[in-house]
Scaffold this motif. Structure first.
Motif, short mmCIF file in Angstrom:
data_model
loop_
_atom_site.label_atom_id
_atom_site.label_comp_id
_atom_site.label_asym_id
_atom_site.label_seq_id
_atom_site.Cartn_x
_atom_site.Cartn_y
_atom_site.Cartn_z
N ILE A 110 43.44 44.55 40.49
CA ILE A 110 42.10 44.58 41.38
C ILE A 110 41.40 46.01 41.32
CG2 ILE A 110 42.32 42.34 42.74
CD1 ILE A 110 41.30 44.54 45.35
N LYS A 162 33.49 44.02 45.27
CA LYS A 162 34.23 42.73 44.26
C LYS A 162 33.76 41.40 45.40
CE LYS A 162 34.00 44.37 40.01
NZ LYS A 162 34.04 43.50 39.28
N ARG A 163 33.73 40.75 45.62
CA ARG A 163 34.43 39.48 46.58
C ARG A 163 35.38 39.19 45.15
NH1 ARG A 163 31.18 34.82 49.42
NH2 ARG A 163 29.96 36.41 48.87
N VAL A 164 37.14 39.93 46.69
CA VAL A 164 38.43 39.25 46.13
C VAL A 164 38.83 38.35 46.70
CG1 VAL A 164 41.16 40.46 46.44
CG2 VAL A 164 38.52 41.14 45.70
N THR A 211 34.93 44.32 49.04
CA THR A 211 35.59 45.24 48.50
C THR A 211 34.61 46.15 47.80
OG1 THR A 211 37.65 43.51 47.91
CG2 THR A 211 37.97 45.89 46.69
N ARG A 270 47.08 39.73 40.88
CA ARG A 270 45.75 40.22 39.94
C ARG A 270 45.57 41.45 40.39
NH1 ARG A 270 39.80 39.03 41.39
NH2 ARG A 270 40.88 37.90 43.09
#
Lengths: 339, 339
Positions: A154, B212-214, B223, A152
């Motif tokens: 990012i 972001k939460r990956v 992130t 994915r």
């Protein structure tokens, strides 16, 4: 008659060095039947160049209006100071001509929206020429991502250092030294980069950026740094300077790998490892071929649609206006009133 | 007695693996006279470790309060879950002890300001341990810039991919899995990076960022990507992920050159070209030596001052709260009320 009879309008760098070499390779599709320029001698030089390369000489017109009235063209190729794009597009359509117009679409989002509206209300083709949408590199990278090569995605970083010295031919252009379009070189050069990123990742949701003026001869702020987010959730840093030169940095980070791009190659480090040398390509030829398909075969105008060019430009208007405080691209596009 | 009698408070990773190896090299300056931990057995293990390495055994205390009351220490070394830093610093100062406390200063700016206020109203030393301020790499880079090696600096990019898998010892820490401090790993690890950038460029004026939460096991957003500006006008992109691993990218762009940093070396391409291998260094030893100078020689507490640590932390509180809309660091620091 299968060829598009094309009138060249404006005989500057883009016409001579970018569009003409592509048209030379497309003699089965285009015939350059007319040419005009603010300075007649440049139009005559262009006509001579056509004769030397293709064996025939286009008619030289003293004015755009005369060219449009002449009955000698089906379409015009506009390579003009940016502030002339919108009025010249309108005139062409009014006279029943198709248009291919060099990017960026216009000086700002407000005027660009007028072109989008016009395109919705005419059966004439309005094609904004953005060669990066026809570029092998970005389409190939999108394919790598679609094939899940790096998991994915990012994040994407693109930092470009396109330092232009005082003698640079683009810097020497009078209209670039006193830009009437928002962002000067930042948008003029930059729409290519955003077009490329949108080929890979789709539309951008918002941007927050800061501009600087590092040099004193580029006519406007020349350096931009941003954080932004695509609708998909991918985040980016796009930073560019036209004052400082050096090696670019392009990296896409995915959950399971990376893609790098440099001047020579695309490098993938992920589920599979692959290095692809960038082939020789003429992206302008690609775009004229696409324009031909749209005009002659009635194919949908996807890559040259004014709304795509407007989205590229809107990134810069948003980034420049943001001064660090994010602007939603949709909001900017919706709230801006065509002037 | 010339040595600082030091009480170790908390026997986790930082105490055992970062601070202790430094203290082993500073036996002329520090004597570890006491130790305590929430779990007595870990304190006893630590005491044994001290005995094995240094030939003497510190006293083990069941509680922090008993250690403070014991009369056996001049200073405490706090290596604790972040949410305990502020109350433990206050207790130490109340009991007349100097403090060295592992970064970050506290869970958020509000609580961190209490420490800054306390430090202004006590003659005890409150030293926040930020080893990156004592790191050869960033001090050397600052020197290169001060010497005009790359002209006027205009931009810095630092993109870090510190992917931590589930088995990582830091990830396994209970308090890191349910963080009570703002930003989880983003601030806990990140204050190092911002401290480093501030060594080079000074204070940061504002930041605009997106988180972001990956991954699903890092307890919080993992992130972050930002655009920010130093007071000096230098612009930066700082992007970091604790979910995705890979090679870092560090580049400073000046009007006349670049500085690159990787794991092994500093590379300068400018007025002069130079590559410097990063020497072996123990930055924790450097910070304890500095702490000693402040405590024993009355030197000013510059690198360990709580206000410096607060500024590092404030970058993350600002970046996280910003959601793309810039926050001025000064505004955040001024408007936040100590809780």
């Amino acid at each position: 008659m299968h060829k598009v009879r094309l009138g060249i309008v404006g005989c500057g760098i883009a016409a001579r060095e970018l569009h003409f070499p592509a048209l030379v390779q497309l003699t089965d599709k285009f015939e350059i039947t007319a040419v005009t320029s603010r300075r007649r001698e440049r139009a005559e030089d262009f006509a001579s160049m056509v004769k030397d390369a293709l064996g025939y000489e286009p008619a030289v017109f003293d004015s755009y209006e005369e060219l449009l009235e002449s009955g000698s063209v089906d379409a015009v190729d506009l390579t003009l100071p940016i502030e002339l794009n919108v009025p010249f597009i309108f005139k062409a359509v009014e006279k029943g001509m198709h248009v291919i117009c060099e990017k960026p679409i216009s000086t700002d989002v407000a005027s660009g929206k007028k072109v989008v509206e016009l395109s919705a209300n005419t059966d004439k083709v309005i094609y904004i020429a953005e060669n990066y949408r026809h570029d092998f590199r970005f389409n190939k990278i999108r394919t790598f991502i679609d094939e899940n090569t790096i998991g994915r995605p990012i994040f994407v970083a693109w930092h470009l250092w396109i330092g232009m010295d005082k003698s640079n031919k683009y810097v020497q252009t009078e209209w670039r030294q006193r830009p009437k379009h928002i962002g000067g070189f930042l948008s003029d050069g930059g729409v290519h980069h955003i077009a490329a990123l949108r080929v890979i990742f789709g539309d951008i949701a918002w941007v927050s950026g800061v501009t600087k003026r590092v040099s004193d001869y580029l006519g406007d702020d020349d350096t931009l740094s941003t954080v932004f987010e695509f609708n998909s959730g991918v985040v980016g840093n796009y930073t560019v300077s036209y004052a400082v030169s050096g090696k670019q940095y392009f990296e896409i980070v995915g959950t399971d790998g990376r893609i790098y791009l440099d001047e020579e190659r695309i490098t993938v480090r992920g589920q599979r490892e692959e290095t692809i040398n960038i082939p020789n390509q003429n992206t302008f030829k690609n775009e004229f071929e696409d324009f031909y398909r749209v005009v002659k075969h009635g194919e949908p105008n996807i890559l040259g649609h004014p709304v795509e060019a407007l989205k590229d430009l809107s990134f810069f208007e948003a980034a420049i206006k943001s001064k660090g405080t994010r602007i939603e691209i949709e909001d900017l596009l919706r709230s801006t009133t065509p002037d």
